[in-house]
Scaffold this active site. Structure first.
Site, PDB file in Angstrom:
ATOM      1  N   ASP A  30       0.854  -1.185   0.000  1.00 23.07           N
ATOM      2  CA  ASP A  30       0.000   0.000   0.000  1.00 23.07           C
ATOM      3  C   ASP A  30       0.889   1.233   0.000  1.00 23.07           C
ATOM      4  OD1 ASP A  30      -3.216   0.442   0.879  1.00 23.07           O
ATOM      5  OD2 ASP A  30      -1.905   2.159   1.165  1.00 23.07           O
ATOM      6  N   ALA A 256     -37.373  -3.570   9.111  1.00 26.48           N
ATOM      7  CA  ALA A 256     -37.601  -2.137   8.850  1.00 26.48           C
ATOM      8  C   ALA A 256     -36.857  -1.306   9.883  1.00 26.48           C
ATOM      9  CB  ALA A 256     -39.096  -1.837   8.902  1.00 26.48           C
ATOM     10  N   CYS A 264     -20.039   0.596   1.110  1.00 26.71           N
ATOM     11  CA  CYS A 264     -20.243  -0.270  -0.058  1.00 26.71           C
ATOM     12  C   CYS A 264     -21.647  -0.143  -0.658  1.00 26.71           C
ATOM     13  CB  CYS A 264     -19.962  -1.726   0.304  1.00 26.71           C
ATOM     14  SG  CYS A 264     -18.233  -2.070   0.683  1.00 26.71           S
ATOM     15  N   LYS A 267     -22.890   3.379  -2.297  1.00 22.43           N
ATOM     16  CA  LYS A 267     -22.123   3.828  -3.470  1.00 22.43           C
ATOM     17  C   LYS A 267     -22.149   2.790  -4.586  1.00 22.43           C
ATOM     18  CE  LYS A 267     -17.900   1.555  -2.996  1.00 22.43           C
ATOM     19  NZ  LYS A 267     -17.091   0.855  -4.012  1.00 22.43           N
ATOM     20  N   ARG A 334     -18.693   5.600   7.449  1.00 20.38           N
ATOM     21  CA  ARG A 334     -18.957   6.100   6.097  1.00 20.38           C
ATOM     22  C   ARG A 334     -20.445   5.946   5.772  1.00 20.38           C
ATOM     23  NH1 ARG A 334     -14.902   2.591   2.628  1.00 20.38           N
ATOM     24  NH2 ARG A 334     -15.646   1.060   4.171  1.00 20.38           N
TER      25      ARG A 334
END
Length: 437
Positions: A30, A256, A264, A267, A334
């Site tokens: 990375d 519900a 994920c 998007k 996110r």
């Protein structure tokens, strides 16, 4: 086998650690030096149950190492691409910058017979384009697509013992070696009877986004029924139970509530819609736009219920928000419905105090204006309304009698329909659920 994993975010770090745990020789690569240093020290930069244990075990055994130099991928026979595909700024389309950069950087270090394996979630057509790039490079390598189906909170288990494996490989003889290499990598899962689908690139890409689209649709369907239940007096939880007995429908994902979030599902369905429109078939998945709208409306419904419960007094009122991560057993905030609700309430002038077992740090980085408490009793103390938004086990198990001893007003907004209304009302609470009388 010798394996490299390009990209050591959530997907890559889990995959690299799990592959080493299975006995392979793995190097994780990375560009983020801080992330690599943390992983090399056995400290995942995010919360995922079970990951620290296999990360420490694999690095201690010598089967797993990490690097910031793509040249260290040389010598590996299989190279997994596990970088992110975020949503483009100002668009619903997927940003393939990191995928393209990873493949381009890897190509000079490939050797004949090597296999590049895509795991990132990408728009259909990406694998064919990248395969052409790899094949035209003269490296003698080939490409396969092996989509991931990880659930945050269960990612280690899902990697070590997957519920299915999908290979997207070239047609005919050209696909035999890629499939054979993947079979060797996943030998333990295949020996355990894991279902395997060997298919073409496009189908493999579509499997992932189709699965996400279906799950999102199922969640939004029951939330749409909750909207109808709220104006008719029906109980959506009993509705879900009744229709869930039908084997063709099933009970899973018919809960519900405040809806889905994370890095994920939202998007990916937006990127799927954007790609379908590029292909001239936007009408085929146009319903996903409504799925997205329904999902976002449920967040607003939670805010509205909380405001209704507070009455006219918003400024100076305290709301205890239970949960910040988008789902339990994760610190991922996110596109988190929980964090979104907390921020909206704060914007209305409410004194918001939120708590979460793992996600406080990540939430504070994004929204330092909110109040945070590590302990649930500190969050509850003197609250006018309690809002359950992330169904962590400790929140679901909350004792209404004990909680009543801490709050100022006994009012609860159950944004996950996790509590028994009768039990809470018997303890003197005003109970608000989603799609429940």
């Amino acid at each position: 086998m010798k394996i490299s994993v390009i990209g050591c975010g959530y997907l890559g770090a889990v995959h690299a650690s799990a592959m080493a745990e299975l006995g392979h020789d793995v190097v994780g690569i990375d560009v983020d030096a801080a992330k690599i240093a943390s992983l090399a020290a056995g400290n995942p930069p995010f919360f995922e149950p079970g990951l620290p244990e296999i990360l420490i075990s694999a690095t201690a055994s010598g089967r797993l190492r990490f690097s910031t130099d793509i040249a260290d991928a040389a010598g590996s026979q299989v190279h997994f691409i596990a970088v992110g595909t975020p949503q483009k700024a100002g668009s619903h389309a997927a940003d393939l910058t990191y995928v393209d950069a990873a493949v381009s950087a890897l190509i000079p270090h490939l050797a004949p017979g090597d296999l590049v394996v895509g795991k990132s979630t990408v728009p259909v057509g990406t694998a064919a384009r990248l395969a052409e790039q790899v094949e035209s490079s003269g490296s003698g390598a080939s490409l396969a697509w092996n989509p991931e189906f990880l659930r945050e909170g269960f990612a280690v288990r899902d990697t070590l013992t997957p519920d299915r494996l999908v290979y997207g490989v070239p047609a005919g003889v050209a696909g035999e070696q890629p499939a054979a290499l993947l079979n060797e990598i996943y030998a333990s899962a295949l020996a355990a009877g894991t279902p395997l689908v060997v298919t073409d690139y496009a189908t493999a890409e579509l499997v992932k986004v189709s699965a996400n689209a279906f799950l999102a649709t199922k969640i939004s369907f029951i939330n749409a029924m909750a909207e109808i239940a709220e104006v008719t007096g029906a109980d959506v939880t009993q509705l879900a139970e009744a229709i869930g007995f039908d084997d063709r429908i099933g009970r899973k994902f018919l809960g519900a509530g405040v809806g889905f979030g994370g890095g994920c599902l939202p998007k990916d369905i937006r990127a799927f819609t954007a790609r379908a429109e590029e292909l001239g078939r936007g009408e085929s998945v146009a319903f996903l736009k409504e799925v997205d709208k329904i999902n976002l409306r449920r967040r607003q419904r939670v805010v509205d219920l909380t405001v209704e419960a507070l009455g006219e007094k918003l400024h100076g009122s305290k709301v205890a928000v239970l949960g910040l991560s988008f789902k339990p057993h994760s610190d991922d905030v996110r596109d988190s419905p929980a964090l979104d609700v907390a921020v909206q309430l704060h914007g209305l002038g409410v004194d918001v105090v939120a708590t979460d077992p793992e996600a406080i740090h990540n939430a504070r980085v994004r929204h330092p204006q909110l109040g945070y408490e590590a302990l649930i009793d500190d969050a509850l103390r003197d609250a006018d309304v309690v809002v359950l938004v992330t169904e962590w086990p400790e929140f679901r198990a909350l004792d209404p009698i004990w909680a009543a001893s801490l709050v100022r007003n006994r009012v609860v907004v159950d944004a996950r329909n996790s509590y028994d209304p009768q039990v809470w009302r018997a303890a003197g609470w005003a109970y608000y659920g989603l799609g429940r009388p």
